[in-house]
Design a protein around this motif. Structure first.
Motif, PDB file in Angstrom:
ATOM      1  N   TYR A  23      56.691 -82.561  24.847  1.00 14.34           N
ATOM      2  CA  TYR A  23      55.908 -81.802  25.011  1.00 14.34           C
ATOM      3  C   TYR A  23      55.827 -80.489  24.688  1.00 14.34           C
ATOM      4  CZ  TYR A  23      51.995 -85.009  26.326  1.00 14.34           C
ATOM      5  OH  TYR A  23      51.319 -85.991  27.233  1.00 14.34           O
ATOM      6  N   THR A  66      45.300 -81.163  27.331  1.00 10.75           N
ATOM      7  CA  THR A  66      45.796 -82.467  26.409  1.00 10.75           C
ATOM      8  C   THR A  66      45.140 -82.433  25.290  1.00 10.75           C
ATOM      9  OG1 THR A  66      43.909 -83.478  27.804  1.00 10.75           O
ATOM     10  CG2 THR A  66      46.484 -84.361  28.207  1.00 10.75           C
ATOM     11  N   VAL A  69      40.502 -82.309  21.162  1.00 10.27           N
ATOM     12  CA  VAL A  69      39.535 -82.262  19.706  1.00 10.27           C
ATOM     13  C   VAL A  69      39.240 -83.448  19.102  1.00 10.27           C
ATOM     14  CG1 VAL A  69      39.587 -80.610  17.901  1.00 10.27           C
ATOM     15  CG2 VAL A  69      40.704 -79.955  19.663  1.00 10.27           C
ATOM     16  N   SER A  70      38.428 -83.790  18.270  1.00 10.04           N
ATOM     17  CA  SER A  70      38.281 -85.013  17.646  1.00 10.04           C
ATOM     18  C   SER A  70      37.155 -84.678  16.959  1.00 10.04           C
ATOM     19  CB  SER A  70      38.708 -85.986  18.503  1.00 10.04           C
ATOM     20  OG  SER A  70      38.404 -87.179  17.655  1.00 10.04           O
ATOM     21  N   ARG A  74      37.820 -87.545  11.476  1.00 10.91           N
ATOM     22  CA  ARG A  74      38.438 -86.348  10.565  1.00 10.91           C
ATOM     23  C   ARG A  74      39.522 -87.443   9.671  1.00 10.91           C
ATOM     24  NH1 ARG A  74      42.019 -84.332  16.207  1.00 10.91           N
ATOM     25  NH2 ARG A  74      42.243 -82.586  15.157  1.00 10.91           N
ATOM     26  N   GLU A 109      37.298 -91.549  17.181  1.00  9.88           N
ATOM     27  CA  GLU A 109      38.335 -92.314  16.379  1.00  9.88           C
ATOM     28  C   GLU A 109      37.948 -93.801  16.306  1.00  9.88           C
ATOM     29  OE1 GLU A 109      42.935 -91.715  15.495  1.00  9.88           O
ATOM     30  OE2 GLU A 109      43.061 -93.023  17.209  1.00  9.88           O
ATOM     31  N   ASP A 132      44.192 -93.313  26.384  1.00 10.37           N
ATOM     32  CA  ASP A 132      44.468 -91.820  25.794  1.00 10.37           C
ATOM     33  C   ASP A 132      44.994 -91.829  27.642  1.00 10.37           C
ATOM     34  OD1 ASP A 132      43.740 -89.008  23.808  1.00 10.37           O
ATOM     35  OD2 ASP A 132      43.745 -88.690  26.191  1.00 10.37           O
ATOM     36  N   ILE A 133      45.654 -90.544  27.101  1.00  7.08           N
ATOM     37  CA  ILE A 133      46.639 -90.197  29.035  1.00  7.08           C
ATOM     38  C   ILE A 133      44.827 -89.580  30.056  1.00  7.08           C
ATOM     39  CG2 ILE A 133      47.228 -88.161  28.067  1.00  7.08           C
ATOM     40  CD1 ILE A 133      49.803 -88.762  29.915  1.00  7.08           C
ATOM     41  N   HIS A 185      46.162 -95.042  29.127  1.00 13.18           N
ATOM     42  CA  HIS A 185      47.582 -95.034  28.971  1.00 13.18           C
ATOM     43  C   HIS A 185      48.567 -93.920  27.846  1.00 13.18           C
ATOM     44  CE1 HIS A 185      50.146 -96.580  25.351  1.00 13.18           C
ATOM     45  NE2 HIS A 185      50.185 -96.945  25.994  1.00 13.18           N
ATOM     46  N   LEU A 188      53.989 -91.550  27.004  1.00 16.96           N
ATOM     47  CA  LEU A 188      55.558 -91.734  27.112  1.00 16.96           C
ATOM     48  C   LEU A 188      55.770 -92.744  28.354  1.00 16.96           C
ATOM     49  CD1 LEU A 188      54.997 -87.838  27.674  1.00 16.96           C
ATOM     50  CD2 LEU A 188      56.510 -88.875  25.624  1.00 16.96           C
ATOM     51  N   ASN A 203      47.671 -87.111  14.938  1.00 21.32           N
ATOM     52  CA  ASN A 203      46.488 -85.814  15.422  1.00 21.32           C
ATOM     53  C   ASN A 203      47.884 -86.176  17.225  1.00 21.32           C
ATOM     54  OD1 ASN A 203      45.605 -85.082  13.043  1.00 21.32           O
ATOM     55  ND2 ASN A 203      44.508 -86.203  13.508  1.00 21.32           N
ATOM     56  N   VAL A 204      48.182 -86.146  17.534  1.00 22.92           N
ATOM     57  CA  VAL A 204      49.326 -86.243  18.790  1.00 22.92           C
ATOM     58  C   VAL A 204      50.281 -86.157  18.985  1.00 22.92           C
ATOM     59  CG1 VAL A 204      49.412 -88.987  19.512  1.00 22.92           C
ATOM     60  CG2 VAL A 204      48.855 -87.746  21.549  1.00 22.92           C
ATOM     61  N   TYR A 207      52.060 -82.581  19.265  1.00 30.62           N
ATOM     62  CA  TYR A 207      52.648 -82.098  20.588  1.00 30.62           C
ATOM     63  C   TYR A 207      53.762 -82.452  20.694  1.00 30.62           C
ATOM     64  CZ  TYR A 207      47.523 -81.141  20.335  1.00 30.62           C
ATOM     65  OH  TYR A 207      46.103 -80.516  19.376  1.00 30.62           O
ATOM     66  N   PHE A 208      54.558 -83.192  21.038  1.00 34.04           N
ATOM     67  CA  PHE A 208      55.598 -83.873  21.155  1.00 34.04           C
ATOM     68  C   PHE A 208      56.791 -83.210  20.520  1.00 34.04           C
ATOM     69  CE2 PHE A 208      53.142 -87.161  21.961  1.00 34.04           C
ATOM     70  CZ  PHE A 208      52.524 -87.410  22.933  1.00 34.04           C
TER      71      PHE A 208
HETATM   72  C1  LIG Z   1      43.666 -83.502  19.683  1.00 33.10           C
HETATM   73  S1  LIG Z   1      43.448 -85.666  20.586  1.00 33.10           S
HETATM   74  C2  LIG Z   1      43.549 -86.657  18.849  1.00 33.10           C
HETATM   75  C3  LIG Z   1      43.017 -87.575  19.259  1.00 33.10           C
HETATM   76  C4  LIG Z   1      42.265 -88.863  17.688  1.00 33.10           C
HETATM   77  N1  LIG Z   1      43.010 -89.401  18.068  1.00 33.10           N
HETATM   78  C5  LIG Z   1      41.973 -87.577  16.666  1.00 33.10           C
HETATM   79  O1  LIG Z   1      42.942 -87.694  15.448  1.00 33.10           O
HETATM   80  O2  LIG Z   1      41.059 -86.607  16.347  1.00 33.10           O
HETATM   81  C6  LIG Z   1      44.758 -85.625  21.420  1.00 33.10           C
HETATM   82  C7  LIG Z   1      44.803 -86.663  22.158  1.00 33.10           C
HETATM   83  O3  LIG Z   1      46.573 -87.487  22.832  1.00 33.10           O
HETATM   84  C8  LIG Z   1      46.408 -88.197  24.106  1.00 33.10           C
HETATM   85  N2  LIG Z   1      47.289 -87.461  24.106  1.00 33.10           N
HETATM   86  C9  LIG Z   1      48.333 -86.451  24.778  1.00 33.10           C
HETATM   87  N3  LIG Z   1      49.447 -87.168  25.803  1.00 33.10           N
HETATM   88  C10 LIG Z   1      49.505 -88.593  25.418  1.00 33.10           C
HETATM   89  C11 LIG Z   1      49.892 -89.169  26.028  1.00 33.10           C
HETATM   90  N4  LIG Z   1      51.756 -88.959  26.649  1.00 33.10           N
HETATM   91  N5  LIG Z   1      49.795 -89.772  25.763  1.00 33.10           N
HETATM   92  C12 LIG Z   1      48.485 -90.619  25.396  1.00 33.10           C
HETATM   93  N6  LIG Z   1      47.137 -90.024  24.789  1.00 33.10           N
HETATM   94  C13 LIG Z   1      47.938 -88.367  24.397  1.00 33.10           C
HETATM   95  C14 LIG Z   1      45.395 -86.033  24.726  1.00 33.10           C
HETATM   96  O4  LIG Z   1      44.719 -86.582  26.085  1.00 33.10           O
HETATM   97  C15 LIG Z   1      44.081 -85.870  23.322  1.00 33.10           C
HETATM   98  O5  LIG Z   1      42.147 -86.564  23.608  1.00 33.10           O
END
Ligand SMILES: C[S@@+](CC[C@H](N)C(=O)[O-])C[C@H]1O[C@@H](n2cnc3c(N)ncnc32)[C@H](O)[C@@H]1O
Length: 257
Positions: A23, A66, A69-70, A74, A109, A132-133, A185, A188, A203-204, A207-208
């Motif tokens: 991240y 993590t 927000v969703s 969206r 979603e 999701d994790i 799940h 990574l 929207n994930v 963060y990476f």
């Molecule tokens: C901002 S939310 C996005 C939710 C939805 N996809 C949306 O666009 O509204 C980001 C999500 O990514 C998940 N997340 C973060 N790292 C992850 C990982 N390594 N594997 C799976 N999910 C992960 C978080 O737990 C969180 O629920």
């Protein structure tokens, strides 16, 4: 000796399997430092000890880092493209679709997707894998109870049809819930499904680190069916999609080459 952030990351990886190094460092460290301060711990090591001793604190930590927000539908403009152009085409070509909502957070979603697909198919034919994790987010998703704010982009007709008022919140219809399989799940670490006609991964990726993104895009490519479509978040356009054998199709939608 006081623990550094590196020590903390290593310990968290051992404890939870979650690799904080994948991240973006500045953002993640800032969030964790502020959480530690707010909770009154003097540094990484005492905080880590508290996480080991108290499962509830550990869940809260994971839930906090993590960012869940969703909301339903969206970025509605992108869902309109999905409804008008992507889904009709995929349904015509493949009939039954294998669909994966990756990093689905609290379920808005995948449930939005079921409501869209229900315009084309009977609910019994709709199945979505949503992952999701974060276990707490998945529990909320399974419960299917939402506040009015997360429903703001849901057309009134769909609110009337698929939501019921529930103690000041809204409960989603159990027939919609039955179409979604929620599973834990980690993008990574865990193996990806295969032959998906449509993957939502939104929207994930923001963060990476770049390195983690490269790995995940490669695996998303392999998870798609030939000609399958990847739907990304509104700030997550892929810079050189060809690098990952994706072909830009519509804004925020890519096809597997
Ligand atoms: C901002 S939310 C996005 C939710 C939805 N996809 C949306 O666009 O509204 C980001 C999500 O990514 C998940 N997340 C973060 N790292 C992850 C990982 N390594 N594997 C799976 N999910 C992960 C978080 O737990 C969180 O629920």
């Amino acid at each position: 000796m006081c623990w550094t952030y590196e020590d903390f990351k290593k310990a968290i990886l051992e404890l939870t399997g979650i690799d904080l190094s994948s991240y973006k460092e500045k953002q993640m460290k800032r969030r964790i430092d502020s959480l530690i301060r707010r909770n009154g711990y003097e540094g990484y090591q005492p905080y880590y000890r508290a996480l080991v001793e108290d499962k509830k604190k550990l869940d809260q930590f994971l839930n906090y880092i993590t960012i869940n927000v969703s909301e339903f539908f969206r970025n509605p403009g992108q869902w309109a493209i999905l409804e008008k152009e992507i889904l009709p085409d995929l349904l015509e070509r493949y009939g039954n679709l294998k669909i994966w909502s990756a990093a689905c957070s609290t379920g808005e979603e995948p449930y939005s997707l079921v409501m869209l697909l229900a315009k084309f198919l009977p609910l019994e034919r709709i199945r979505i894998l949503a992952t999701d994790i974060d276990r707490e987010a998945l529990d909320k998703a399974r419960a299917g109870i939402y506040d009015a704010r997360s429903l703001q982009s849901v057309p009134q007709e769909l609110v009337n049809r698929y939501f019921k008022p529930f103690n000041g919140f809204f409960a989603i219809d159990s027939r919609i819930k039955a179409c979604v399989d929620f599973k834990r799940h980690d993008l990574l670490n865990d193996p990806f499904p295969d032959n998906c006609h449509l993957i939502l991964c939104r929207n994930v990726m923001i963060y990476f680190t770049e390195e983690a993104k490269v790995k995940i895009y490669g695996k998303l490519h392999d998870a798609l069916h030939q000609d399958g479509v990847l739907f990304v978040g509104s700030t997550e356009q892929i810079i050189i999609p060809q690098k990952y054998k994706f072909q830009p199709f519509k804004p925020f939608f890519y096809k597997r080459m």
